[in-house]
Design a protein around this motif. Structure first.
Motif, short mmCIF file in Angstrom:
data_model
loop_
_atom_site.label_atom_id
_atom_site.label_comp_id
_atom_site.label_asym_id
_atom_site.label_seq_id
_atom_site.Cartn_x
_atom_site.Cartn_y
_atom_site.Cartn_z
N GLY A 95 0.83 -1.21 0.00
CA GLY A 95 0.00 0.00 0.00
C GLY A 95 0.86 1.26 0.00
O GLY A 95 2.04 1.22 -0.35
N LEU A 96 0.25 2.35 0.44
CA LEU A 96 0.93 3.65 0.45
C LEU A 96 2.31 3.57 1.12
O LEU A 96 3.32 3.98 0.54
CB LEU A 96 0.04 4.64 1.21
N MET A 97 2.36 3.01 2.32
CA MET A 97 3.61 3.01 3.08
C MET A 97 4.57 1.94 2.57
O MET A 97 5.76 2.19 2.40
CB MET A 97 3.34 2.80 4.57
N ASP A 116 2.41 -8.84 -1.14
CA ASP A 116 1.04 -8.46 -0.77
C ASP A 116 0.18 -9.69 -0.99
O ASP A 116 0.68 -10.74 -1.42
CB ASP A 116 0.54 -7.25 -1.60
N ILE A 174 1.25 -3.59 6.67
CA ILE A 174 -0.12 -3.99 6.30
C ILE A 174 -1.12 -3.21 7.15
O ILE A 174 -0.73 -2.30 7.87
CB ILE A 174 -0.33 -5.52 6.46
N GLU A 176 -3.58 -1.61 9.89
CA GLU A 176 -3.31 -1.31 11.30
C GLU A 176 -4.28 -2.10 12.18
O GLU A 176 -5.24 -1.56 12.72
CB GLU A 176 -3.46 0.20 11.52
N LYS A 181 -1.72 -8.35 12.26
CA LYS A 181 -0.25 -8.19 12.27
C LYS A 181 0.41 -9.36 13.01
O LYS A 181 1.40 -9.93 12.54
CB LYS A 181 0.14 -6.86 12.90
N ASN A 201 5.91 -1.20 10.75
CA ASN A 201 5.75 0.24 10.49
C ASN A 201 4.49 0.78 11.18
O ASN A 201 3.97 1.84 10.83
CB ASN A 201 5.67 0.46 8.97
N SER A 203 1.78 2.70 13.29
CA SER A 203 1.85 4.07 13.80
C SER A 203 1.28 4.16 15.21
O SER A 203 1.37 5.20 15.84
CB SER A 203 1.12 5.03 12.87
#
Ligand code: NAI
Length: 484
Positions: A95-97, A116, A174, A176, A181, A201, A203
Motif C-alpha cells: 500500500g501507500l507506506m 502483498d 499492512i 493497522e 499483524k 511500520n 503508527s
C-alpha cells in the motif's frame, strides 16, 4: 530591479516571512551591485552582524549542531555493538507506506522483495514506486537509465513468501490491526533466517504486544516511517522490552543509509511523535467547539510557523486515521487526551473523512476549500464556552503548550533519550518550525516559569489536561532550562 523583486517575492512565499536572512542576502547583493566593492562588503558585514545575534539565527545554529551530533548517533550506549549488514530486505504490504518503503530501500541499493496478498495490490505498489522514480528523473536527480536499473535490479514482488528465506530484514506495512499483524509475523518468522530482523511500520500499536507471538523477540522492532516516505526525513525507531541492542543499532544504521534521521524511542501509546502531535490536533478541535473559527485556528498556527494549520493537517491525514490513533492515546493516557466530543459526529459520517472524501473541517471543491459549516455548528453545541471572545495568544498557547507539556512528560519518562533528539523528531516528523529550534527550545525561549504559570491559567479555565508536568514544575523551581 525586477530580478531583485522577483527573488524577494519567491523567498517570502517560501519562508512565509519567518526567515529574514535570505532577504537580507538579496538586499546586500542589490546594494553591492551599484556600489564600490568595499562599500558593498561593509554593508554585508553590517547586515550579517544584525542577523547573527537574533534568536532565529541561534536556533538554526543549534539545529545544525544537533544534526552534526546525530551523525555519530548509533541508537545504543554500548559502542562495541556492531550493526548487522543489511543487503536483502522484504516488505509486507504494497500500500501507500509499503510501496514508499520499498522505493526508499531500492533507491539506496538494498535488494527488496515486496509481498502483498494479491497481484492487483502489487501492481498498484509498483506503479507508486515507478511514479517516485519518474519524479526523480524529471528533476534530473537520476537519468532514466539509472532509475530503471535501480527499480528493476532491486525490486521484485511476490504474493507468497517465496524468496524470504535469505532476507536480512523484513518491514511490515499492512493494515493497522494488531490481530492481523500478529498472525502475519508468526507466519513470517518461520519463513526467514534466524538472523533476520522483523520490523513493523505501525503508527500506534504496541511493539511489546506484537512481539509476544514471536520466538525471537530480540530481533523485533518498530520502524515508523512517515508519509510520504520519499519526502519525510524521520524514522521513529520503537524499541520493545526484548529488542536486542544489535537490532537497534542495525535499524539505526539502515535508516541512516536510507538518508533518514533515526530517533530511538520507547514503546508507549503514540510513541513520541504522535503522542506529542495528537494533543495539539485535539486541542485545535476543542477550540472549534469553544467557538473559535476554523480558519482563525489554522491561521494562528501557520503564523507561528507550522507548515499547515492543525485542522487542515487533520483533513490531510484523514479524520478516520487520526481518530484511530486518538483512541489509542485516550485509552493509554485517559482524561488528558480525551478526544474532542465532536468526533462522535465525524466518525458517524463516513463521507466526512477529510480531504480524501472531499469533506472534513473543510469542504473541498475543485481546488478550493471552504469551512464545513454544519460540522462547526455541531462542534459548538458541545461547549458552553462557544459564545466567548478569545485572544489569538490564548488559542496559540492552548495548542502549543499542550505539546510542550507532553514533550516534557516524554522526557521525564525516558521515552526519548534527550531534549535534542526530541526537538529533532518533532521538527522532522511534524514540521514544527525549525526557526523556533524545536518544542523544548521554544519552551526555553518563553521561560519555563512563564510556561508553568500559563499552563496553570489554562488549567483553571479549560481543565486538568493543562496541569503542568512535574518535571516542568521542578525546572521552574530550580530556574533550569532544557538547553544550556
Ligand atoms: P494501505 O491500506 O495503503 O496498505 C496496506 C496494504 O497491505 C494493502 O495493499 C493490503 O492489500 C496489504 N495487506 C493487508 N494484509 C496483508 C497480508 N496479510 N499480507 C500482505 N499484505 C497485506 O495502508 P498504509 O497506509 O500503507 O498503512 C500501512 C501501515 O503503515 C499501517 O500499520 C499504518 O498504521 C502504518 N502507517 C501509515 C501511515 C500513513 O500515513 N498512511 C504513516 C505511518 C505508518
Amino acid at each position: 530591479s525586477f530580478v531583485g523583486y522577483m527573488a524577494k517575492k519567491n523567498v517570502k512565499k517560501k519562508t512565509k516571512g519567518h526567515y529574514p536572512a535570505p532577504l537580507a542576502a538579496i538586499n546586500s547583493v542589490i546594494y553591492g551591485f551599484s556600489k564600490p566593492i568595499d562599500k558593498g562588503l561593509r554593508n554585508e558585514a553590517k547586515e550579517f552582524s544584525k542577523l547573527v545575534i537574533t534568536p532565529i539565527s541561534k536556533n538554526l545554529v543549534q539545529l545544525f549542531y544537533n544534526q552534526e551530533s546525530l551523525k555519530k548517533y548509533t541508537g545504543v550506549s554500548d559502542d562495541t555493538i556492531r550493526p548487522k549488514v543489511i543487503k536483502k530486505a522484504g516488505v509486507i504490504g504494497a500500500g501507500l507506506m509499503g510501496a514508499g518503503i520499498t522505493w526508499a530501500l531500492s533507491y539506496k541499493g538494498v535488494e527488496t522483495r515486496l509481498k502483498d496478498v494479491e497481484n492487483k495490490f502489487l501492481v498498484k505498489g509498483l506503479q507508486q514506486i515507478n511514479t517516485i522514480y519518474k519524479q526523480l528523473v524529471k528533476i534530473r536527480r537520476l537519468t532514466p537509465t539509472q532509475a530503471n536499473i535501480l527499480f528493476l535490479k532491486n525490486v521484485s514482488t511476490t504474493s507468497n513468501f517465496s524468496g524470504f528465506h535469505d532476507r536480512d530484514i523484513v518491514i511490515e506495512a499492512i493494515v493497522e490491526d494488531i490481530e492481523i499483524k500478529k498472525k502475519v509475523f508468526q507466519q513470517l518468522e518461520r519463513q526467514v533466517p534466524d538472523h533476520c530482523i522483523l520490523a513493523s511500520n505501525t503508527s500506534s500499536l504496541s511493539i511489546n504486544e506484537m512481539s509476544t507471538v514471536l520466538t525471537r523477540p530480540e530481533n523485533f522492532i518498530g520502524m515508523h516511517f512517515f508519509s510520504p516516505v520519499n519526502r519525510m526525513p524521520l524514522v521513529e525507531i520503537i524499541v520493545g522490552d526484548k529488542t536486542s541492542p544489535e537490532t537497534i543499532a542495525s535499524v539505526v544504521q539502515l535508516s541512516k543509509g536510507l538518508k533518514k534521521t533515526p530517533v530511538v524511542v520507547k514503546d508507549c501509546p503514540g510513541f513520541l511523535v504522535n503522542r506529542v502531535l495528537l494533543p495539539y490536533l485535539n486541542e485545535a478541535v476543542k477550540c472549534v467547539q469553544d467557538g473559535v473559527s476554523v480558519e482563525k485556528i489554522d491561521q494562528i498556527a501557520v503564523k507561528f510557523g507550522m507548515p499547515l494549520g492543525p485542522l487542515s493537517l487533520a483533513d490531510e491525514v484523514g479524520l478516520d486515521v487520526g481518530y484511530k490513533v486518538a483512541m489509542v492515546l485516550e485509552a493509554g493516557y485517559g482524561e488528558r487526551m480525551k478526544t474532542a466530543q465532536v468526533f462522535q459526529d465525524i466518525i458517524g459520517d463516513s463521507d466526512c473523512r477529510g480531504r480524501k472524501s472531499k469533506k472534513g473541517f473543510y469542504i473541498y471543491k475543485s481546488g478550493n476549500k471552504e469551512v464545513n459549516r454544519p460540522l462547526v455548528d455541531r462542534a459548538v453545541s458541545y461547549s458552553s464556552m462557544s459564545n466567548q471572545k478569545y485572544l489569538d495568544s490564548d488559542v496559540l498557547d492552548r495548542m502549543i503548550l499542550v505539546m510542550v507539556n507532553e514533550s516534557v512528560r516524554c522526557l521525564a519518562e525516558g521515552v526519548v533519550e534527550n531534549h535534542l533528539l526530541l526537538d529533532m523528531a518533532m521538527i522532522l516528523g511534524t514540521g514544527f518550525p525549525p526557526f523556533r529550534g524545536g518544542v523544548l527550545r521554544y519552551a526555553d525561549s518563553r521561560g519555563i516559569k512563564e510556561i508553568v504559570t500559563r499552563l496553570r491559567e489554562l488549567a483553571s479555565v479549560y481543565g486538568e489536561r493543562f496541569k503542568p508536568a512535574d518535571l516542568l514544575i521542578q525546572y521552574a523551581q530550580d530556574g533550569k532550562s532544557f538547553y544550556k
